[in-house]
Write an enzyme that holds these catalytic residues in place. Structure first.
Site, short mmCIF file in Angstrom:
data_model
loop_
_atom_site.label_atom_id
_atom_site.label_comp_id
_atom_site.label_asym_id
_atom_site.label_seq_id
_atom_site.Cartn_x
_atom_site.Cartn_y
_atom_site.Cartn_z
N ARG A 1 -2.01 -6.38 -8.38
CA ARG A 1 -0.92 -7.27 -8.02
C ARG A 1 -0.75 -8.39 -9.04
O ARG A 1 0.35 -8.72 -9.45
CB ARG A 1 -1.18 -7.92 -6.65
CG ARG A 1 -0.85 -7.00 -5.53
CD ARG A 1 -1.48 -7.47 -4.26
NE ARG A 1 -2.93 -7.31 -4.34
CZ ARG A 1 -3.73 -7.34 -3.30
NH1 ARG A 1 -3.23 -7.56 -2.10
NH2 ARG A 1 -5.02 -7.17 -3.43
N HIS B 1 0.84 -1.21 0.00
CA HIS B 1 0.00 0.00 0.00
C HIS B 1 0.88 1.26 0.00
O HIS B 1 0.59 2.22 -0.72
CB HIS B 1 -0.87 0.07 1.26
CG HIS B 1 -1.89 -1.03 1.40
ND1 HIS B 1 -2.00 -1.81 2.54
CD2 HIS B 1 -2.85 -1.47 0.55
CE1 HIS B 1 -3.00 -2.67 2.38
NE2 HIS B 1 -3.52 -2.49 1.19
N LYS C 1 -16.83 -7.54 6.95
CA LYS C 1 -15.57 -8.22 7.31
C LYS C 1 -15.29 -8.00 8.80
O LYS C 1 -15.57 -6.93 9.31
CB LYS C 1 -14.41 -7.61 6.53
CG LYS C 1 -14.18 -8.20 5.17
CD LYS C 1 -12.83 -7.72 4.64
CE LYS C 1 -12.66 -7.87 3.16
NZ LYS C 1 -11.47 -7.16 2.66
N SER D 1 -2.90 -7.62 2.98
CA SER D 1 -3.13 -7.49 4.42
C SER D 1 -3.48 -8.84 5.03
O SER D 1 -3.05 -9.15 6.15
CB SER D 1 -4.28 -6.51 4.68
OG SER D 1 -3.95 -5.24 4.21
P1 ADP Z 1 -5.76 -6.12 0.71
O1 ADP Z 1 -6.10 -6.84 -0.57
O2 ADP Z 1 -4.30 -6.09 1.01
O3 ADP Z 1 -6.64 -6.49 1.86
P2 ADP Z 1 -6.97 -3.43 0.44
O4 ADP Z 1 -8.43 -3.61 0.31
O5 ADP Z 1 -6.54 -2.68 1.63
O6 ADP Z 1 -6.09 -4.68 0.34
O7 ADP Z 1 -6.39 -2.79 -0.90
C1 ADP Z 1 -6.49 -1.47 -1.28
C2 ADP Z 1 -5.86 -1.30 -2.62
O8 ADP Z 1 -4.46 -1.52 -2.52
C3 ADP Z 1 -6.33 -2.25 -3.72
O9 ADP Z 1 -6.37 -1.54 -4.94
C4 ADP Z 1 -5.27 -3.31 -3.76
O10 ADP Z 1 -5.18 -3.92 -5.03
C5 ADP Z 1 -4.05 -2.46 -3.48
N1 ADP Z 1 -2.96 -3.27 -2.93
C6 ADP Z 1 -2.96 -4.02 -1.82
N2 ADP Z 1 -1.78 -4.65 -1.64
C7 ADP Z 1 -0.99 -4.26 -2.69
C8 ADP Z 1 0.34 -4.57 -3.13
N3 ADP Z 1 1.09 -5.44 -2.45
N4 ADP Z 1 0.81 -4.00 -4.24
C9 ADP Z 1 0.01 -3.14 -4.97
N5 ADP Z 1 -1.24 -2.83 -4.64
C10 ADP Z 1 -1.76 -3.37 -3.51
#
Ligand code: ADP
Length: 161
Positions: free
Chosen positions: A90, A17, A41, A128
């Site tokens: 990703r 992130h 969730k 996460s």
């Molecule tokens: P997670 O899938 O980690 O629970 P979130 O809902 O917090 O993620 O994700 C928020 C945004 O950040 C999404 O667009 C997700 O694709 C992106 N994201 C999460 N982890 C990564 C990563 N390792 N690299 C690039 N983008 C990421």
């Protein structure tokens, strides 16, 4: 002014992130991180804890603001006057859902576009959920989150014992 909105759960915020935040903060005049209040969730951290955590890890970026929202993303984008949404990609598995969401959002709010940033290869595996899983099983998560976030996770796990 060019305002971008980066939404997500951030439960907890990872280096993946942070990489997206750093890169998109360079592209926008203002980057608004939106923490989703997702009632379906069961999170490790409350939304308030995630907001505090995000404020701490982004404090060196002068144009990054942390907010929370529930309901439709497009409504939060309108409220923030954001003209584009940032999402991280990703793997190909992220793509189908993200494309569907971005197309739906364009129908709901044609003035807003979605910009996809591909992950830095070194974080392509990182989510996460994987951080929480490794932490719960006693593994070392220092490659995944900042030392400050690691301390918060350690404290959470201690509380839960
Ligand atoms: P997670 O899938 O980690 O629970 P979130 O809902 O917090 O993620 O994700 C928020 C945004 O950040 C999404 O667009 C997700 O694709 C992106 N994201 C999460 N982890 C990564 C990563 N390792 N690299 C690039 N983008 C990421």
């Amino acid at each position: 002014m060019n305002i971008a909105l980066y939404p997500g759960s951030f439960d907890p915020v990872t280096y993946g992130h942070l990489d997206i935040i750093e890169r998109s903060a360079k592209m926008a005049d203002q980057l608004i991180v939106g923490v989703l209040r997702n009632k379906s969730k069961v999170p490790m951290f409350t939304v308030e804890e995630r907001i505090e955590m995000l404020k701490e890890v982004t404090k060196t970026y002068s144009n990054v603001i942390i907010t929370s929202f529930d309901g439709l993303l497009v409504e939060h984008a309108k409220k923030c006057k954001a003209s584009f949404v940032i999402r991280g990609l990703r793997a190909i598995t992220d793509f189908e859902y993200e494309l569907q969401m971005s197309q739906t959002n364009r129908i709901l709010y044609p003035d807003m576009d979605t910009i996809f940033l591909n992950t830095d290869l070194k974080y392509s595996y990182l989510s996460s959920s994987i951080v929480k899983e490794v932490a719960l099983l006693g593994g070392n998560i220092s490659e995944f989150v900042t030392p400050y976030v690691k301390e918060l996770i350690d404290a959470k796990l201690k509380d839960g014992e």
